[in-house]
Scaffold this active site. Structure first.
Site, mmCIF file in Angstrom:
data_model
loop_
_atom_site.group_PDB
_atom_site.id
_atom_site.type_symbol
_atom_site.label_atom_id
_atom_site.label_comp_id
_atom_site.label_asym_id
_atom_site.label_seq_id
_atom_site.Cartn_x
_atom_site.Cartn_y
_atom_site.Cartn_z
ATOM 1 N N ASP A 38 2.706 4.628 -3.245
ATOM 2 C CA ASP A 38 3.374 3.718 -4.162
ATOM 3 C C ASP A 38 2.807 2.310 -4.176
ATOM 4 O O ASP A 38 3.220 1.506 -4.991
ATOM 5 C CB ASP A 38 4.872 3.665 -3.863
ATOM 6 C CG ASP A 38 5.175 2.969 -2.549
ATOM 7 O OD1 ASP A 38 4.232 2.753 -1.757
ATOM 8 O OD2 ASP A 38 6.343 2.643 -2.324
ATOM 9 N N ARG B 120 11.021 -1.550 -3.574
ATOM 10 C CA ARG B 120 10.456 -0.832 -4.704
ATOM 11 C C ARG B 120 11.263 -1.042 -5.963
ATOM 12 O O ARG B 120 12.276 -1.729 -5.958
ATOM 13 C CB ARG B 120 10.399 0.660 -4.382
ATOM 14 C CG ARG B 120 9.675 0.935 -3.095
ATOM 15 C CD ARG B 120 8.974 2.231 -3.072
ATOM 16 N NE ARG B 120 8.952 2.915 -4.345
ATOM 17 C CZ ARG B 120 8.770 4.223 -4.449
ATOM 18 N NH1 ARG B 120 8.632 4.929 -3.362
ATOM 19 N NH2 ARG B 120 8.728 4.780 -5.633
ATOM 20 N N TYR C 279 9.328 2.843 6.466
ATOM 21 C CA TYR C 279 8.452 3.605 7.375
ATOM 22 C C TYR C 279 9.035 3.443 8.769
ATOM 23 O O TYR C 279 9.174 2.315 9.258
ATOM 24 C CB TYR C 279 7.028 3.051 7.351
ATOM 25 C CG TYR C 279 6.264 3.396 6.094
ATOM 26 C CD1 TYR C 279 5.735 4.674 5.917
ATOM 27 C CD2 TYR C 279 6.068 2.453 5.094
ATOM 28 C CE1 TYR C 279 5.023 4.998 4.764
ATOM 29 C CE2 TYR C 279 5.361 2.773 3.934
ATOM 30 C CZ TYR C 279 4.835 4.043 3.783
ATOM 31 O OH TYR C 279 4.137 4.359 2.649
ATOM 32 N N PRO D 188 -0.393 5.740 5.683
ATOM 33 C CA PRO D 188 -0.067 4.981 4.471
ATOM 34 C C PRO D 188 0.323 3.535 4.755
ATOM 35 O O PRO D 188 0.737 2.830 3.854
ATOM 36 C CB PRO D 188 1.124 5.756 3.902
ATOM 37 C CG PRO D 188 1.779 6.364 5.078
ATOM 38 C CD PRO D 188 0.713 6.612 6.114
#
Lengths: 677, 677
Positions: B53, B281, B289, B366
């Protein structure tokens, strides 16, 4: 209801007649507010009337509020640099004049731009489809045949007092005639509005039922059916004013020319051959407005025989005006000729049940590039009022503000266009002893004086139940006769307006950049005033770190949150921000405060699905990437004490007051909305 | 060819295996360059692997160059304000740390942002459809079964040396298995990539032919088929590097928390319970995370038994790390757990006929938000090279620069991710005598040091036939072995680079604002570097009003226009700017010059359909609305003498020289393009 499956008798909240920019704007409001509406147009998808292309900053602000200005921005041609006026020198030879900025910087986030009307309609169609979840789509090839208002029912909000009989046309009937082998006679032309598969299918299904009639019972009807409005005629209303003007040709071409200002908005006045305006457009096209001085006008009617005008004759006139510069073209996208006077409708509504908007109530020349803008903005004013009344949120009496607010705008438009047209069509002055000549500087002066109007930013609505101004402040008013809810006197008003000198009551909310308290992102505040039918209370909270000021904010929030007060009484069981949203802008340093700790819950309402309302609290602080919006200074608001501003759903400033003026704030909303017991 | 009507044997210029962001980027190039390509994916439309993302500024610049960054901007969540690092105080209790800007201002027009991978893929799909005129659409439910390269044909540009056998899958085969009753086991999940009607129909037609085989003869194949790449395996290549890492959980939730930094990109290191990263987001979602320190790793393999990990166990870990702050949620959009090491492919291509890109050649955690970016940028590097070779414009030898240029980037990515992962997964230091603890400041330092890489702006390609640098300048080079066309020595190069110090050869063309000479509109120069497969010569024309300088410009233009020279020899009968476009930026005052009078025709080529090339000449002057770009100063170019810069189709600066260095400019193009006699 399936828009395709209407019975021979049906009912609808709003019936919109005409799917040009004005009608589509009305439909957009209904889509965004969730109102049951239909929009019909007698013409089929591939043709429409007129081809406006100038979009002013205000229209772009409105596109932004509906969520499609990004598409506009990507395709439009921005006239963001200069106005060039050229006129003959002492030998009668055209000389390119001085260049000045087109739009004074700082008035709006947007600048004048041009884009084909067909693309604007496409953006609206897609937007309406998306927000109405496919329930509102233009029904083309459908024509109204009769309209009747049951006067005994016009005050009953549950009634459908307007009956309109519709008839489905066949393909031939819905395709406008092309006169004289060309398109210009009535401005009709094959558009580059391309149809989408579902729209074409809808039209085909309608053709299959050609000849069928339908009786529609509507709560409200909006006639956006152009200068020859069927709706206006059936109501027996007229346009008043001068009926004719000089005759002009219009061509959209890709020119080859050595005239250097061809990519700038330019006005050229020749000594003997008339005037020419240059409007650069998308795709290297240029629109030329060309005065046709050689066309003979009928001595009695003052009208030209337009059937004798051809692209060749128009272009010959352009060549003469432009000499010694040369001009040629291979590609012509469109052309027409027009002869239009300045006229305004006698009435904009009947019983506040049938409304007229756009060209149906004002006609004028296209020279100032205002036509599409004012027409759309008529319905931008009307649409939310109808939606809120239909949804039982607002009092029906607010509907009377439409005519009051928009008729004055139409009159101003007509006056400016009249002045401009005379100046542009006149011959340039030869010397100071020439009494009939027009001084090119006068034209420039008119353009500069009219610039706020041209931007769409001069609108200043008068006092009403929606605008808390004293009736004495009527120099920009509506001519009286409109109920006011807050009985504010001039002295009190002046004191309150002084709390936010940069946000005049009656004008559109000017935009400054502010930071999102929760994440520091910079936004234009206007981006937060979406056209979703909600009023906004903009709370300038001042210095929230000062204990006394924090207490004032908390006190106001307690009042706003009280079940007996207006905010809870208009929303009922709905979420607290469903009808009036509160946006807070504080003046403390962003890093010195925390959203959840320093602001009462009502300023960032909580929902288990979406969490806290993080994006309702902003601050007037320096951004990392885009400088300092300096909003408090721009808005003329005291950084310590702040103030409260009410903004209507159409971004118009409606009320200004202190944080302590809760009672008057409440009476504002009591005067226009419906409160539960 | 109808993409739906393939025979059992067919040929294609480019076959792309895998329709994630990397594969779609390759397909976008083919669509924009008009190359015959196909793109297949074994999975059906509703599911894909992974859910990246983070989009860095460079990726957004690339989206802009293809024409869809407006859609991204509208939906993305911008991380434009702060990095917050929080760590335990002396009592072991989490304290919120200092906030600093995420991205240093001024590096790019864009800022770090987050948006669901499914939306990025949607933007690509729509863009590919539009530019390929519906000829390139992802064929889902199609799987490769074998691949063979005929080595004798790999140097024949007319040949199709790669044979791939495809098989159509049925619905069950193309729907990924859901492991353990949940999605996380291999990162597969139901996506919110919604299908379009035509895409669904294509898939259904493919299902009806399930089991059918097809033999495809391809000129080139690109394997973008992920970390477990079938293409890589069939070529016998491997990933090298460490294979495991700590285990982390990932959750996208709408959190209810009193942790104040929840809408900022934050890193929290607890004293005892591990670390947690917060990535805000779109739609009020937050990605967490979460380090899972309580999950036992197998002593032999170092691997966790992921089947025992649940959303509840992941969230329990998050709660412990965040205390004394509280966190809860109702809405979870997606979750997974991962344990990934840092590995790089041994080879990125075979015979320059089959290429690997994205996760197929680099895997990593990530945490730095780089995965989707580097993968897409692999194919942004490769796509235009393939397109130009296939179209007979460029020499096939340029293809060897792909591995040389991108393998170094992958290595850098892996090194940074390795360092970051160790720092994030470590326990925070207790005191200065704690040798194993991680100082939270070190993490911040790594983030700041790596920032140019994270923005995607540290790329500096080494010397090759596409980058005119001396081989000595190899500190950022490709490790040698790449042919160079311009035999430039270090001294000459230094002198030339000094002509444009702000445009380092090998790096992406930095953007400054300039004015369009013809209409005064302000543009970011990078907006003019569209991804259409064209090289650009950016001519800094200097002070065009100076007669001597004007003569230099005219002399250069005469050379460029000469039939015997490269520009006419690469374009042949095509338009002069079809392969190399010239963009001019002069430094004189805009109002003191005129486009047609002061600039040779070749700088604004004429066509009868589109008129003069008005929008190829710019100036470095003050704008009316947006200040002064000051481009010459930013680029370090002399305002009098100017210079010439060549920009590759992927916006990489390729060559810098004087206006008088025509011969070397010509040898640059002779070294990479195909010239007619």
């Amino acid at each position: 209801m399936d828009i395709d499956g209407h019975d021979s008798e049906s009912s609808v909240d709003v019936l919109i007649i005409g799917a040009g920019p004005a009608g589509l704007m009305a439909a957009a409001w209904m889509a965004h507010c969730g109102v049951h509406a239909r929009i019909i147009d007698k013409r089929n998808a591939k043709v429409f009337c007129g081809q406006a292309d100038g979009l002013n900053p205000r229209s772009q602000e409105i596109f932004e509020s509906f969520g499609f200005v990004d598409r506009f921005r990507k395709e439009a041609y921005y006239l963001n640099e200069v106005w060039a006026t050229s006129s003959p020198d002492e030998n009668g030879v055209i000389r390119r004049g001085e260049r000045t900025p087109d739009t004074p910087p700082g008035l709006s986030r947007f600048m004048h731009a041009t884009l084909h009307q067909g693309r604007i309609e496409r953006f609206f169609l897609d937007n309406i489809k998306k927000y109405s979840k496919d329930t509102i789509q233009v029904e083309r090839g459908v024509m109204p045949e009769s309209l009747a208002i049951e006067e005994t029912k016009v005050h009953d909000q549950t009634a459908y007092p307007v009956t309109v009989k519709l008839r489905r046309l066949n393909e031939e009937e819905s395709t406008p005639k092309q006169h004289g082998g060309a398109q210009f006679a009535d401005g009709l032309f094959r558009s580059n509005l391309f149809g989408e598969a579902d729209e074409d299918a809808l039209l085909q299904r309608s053709y299959e039922r050609a000849g069928e009639s339908e009786t529609v019972h509507a709560k409200y009807v909006i006639g956006c059916d152009g200068a020859r409005s069927w709706t206006r005629n059936v109501l027996g209303f007229e346009l008043q004013g001068e009926s004719i003007d000089a005759i002009w040709g219009v061509m959209d071409i890709v020119p080859f020319t050595d005239f250097p200002g061809i990519r700038e908005r330019s006005m050229i006045q020749s000594a003997e051959y008339g005037s020419l305006m240059v409007i650069p457009r998308e795709n290297n096209l240029v629109r030329l407005y060309i005065q046709l001085i050689e066309v003979k006008l009928d001595a009695t009617t003052g009208r030209a025989d337009k059937s004798k005008i051809t692209p060749e004759s128009i272009f010959d006139a352009a060549k003469k005006i432009l000499q010694p510069y040369k001009i040629e073209y291979d590609v012509c996208d469109w052309w027409t000729a027009y002869q239009i006077g300045q006229r305004v409708g006698t009435h904009f509504q009947a019983h506040d049940r049938v409304f007229l908007a756009g060209d149906a109530v004002h006609t004028h020349s296209p020279k100032a590039g205002q036509g599409m803008n004012v027409s759309m903005q008529d319905c931008y004013n009307l649409g939310w009022k109808l939606a809120l009344v239909i949804k039982g949120i607002a009092q029906p009496s607010i509907l009377s503000t439409y005519e009051a607010e928009r008729r004055r705008v139409a009159q101003e438009l007509i006056a400016i266009d009249h002045r401009l047209s005379r100046q542009i069509s006149g011959k340039p002055v030869k010397d100071s002893a020439d009494p009939t000549g027009i001084n090119p500087d006068d034209f420039k002066k008119s353009m500069i004086e009219g610039h706020l109007f041209f931007q769409g930013l001069s609108i200043n609505y008068g006092p009403s139940s929606l605008i808390a101004k004293p009736s004495e402040a009527d120099e920009h008013g509506n001519g009286g006769g409109i109920a006011q809810s807050t009985k504010i006197n001039a002295e009190t008003f002046a004191k309150r307006q002084a709390l936010a000198t940069g946000l005049p009551v009656g004008m559109r909310f000017n935009s400054c950049k502010v930071l999102d308290q929760s994440d520091g992102r910079i936004w234009h505040l206007q981006e937060k005033l979406k056209s979703d039918g909600r009023f906004r209370i903009v709370l300038f909270a001042g210095n929230i770190l000062d204990p006394a000021q924090k207490q004032r904010v908390e006190h106001l929030c307690t009042q706003l949150d009280a079940p007996s007060n207006f905010l809870r009484r208009i929303t009922g069981t709905g979420s607290i921000d469903s009808i009036v949203e509160i946006l807070t802008i504080h003046s403390a340093k962003r890093h010195s405060v925390e959203l959840l700790r320093d602001f009462p819950d009502i300023l960032h309402p909580f929902s288990r699905q979406t969490g806290w309302g993080y994006h309702q609290v902003y601050c007037d602080d320096v951004s990392v990437y885009e400088g300092f919006g300096d909003a408090y200074v721009s808005y003329g608001v005291d950084k310590d004490r702040g103030c409260v501003v009410v903004v209507r759903p159409d971004q118009i400033v409606a009320w200004v007051g202190e944080l302590d003026d809760f009672d008057d704030l409440q009476s504002y909303f009591q005067g226009c909305l419906l409160l539960s017991d």
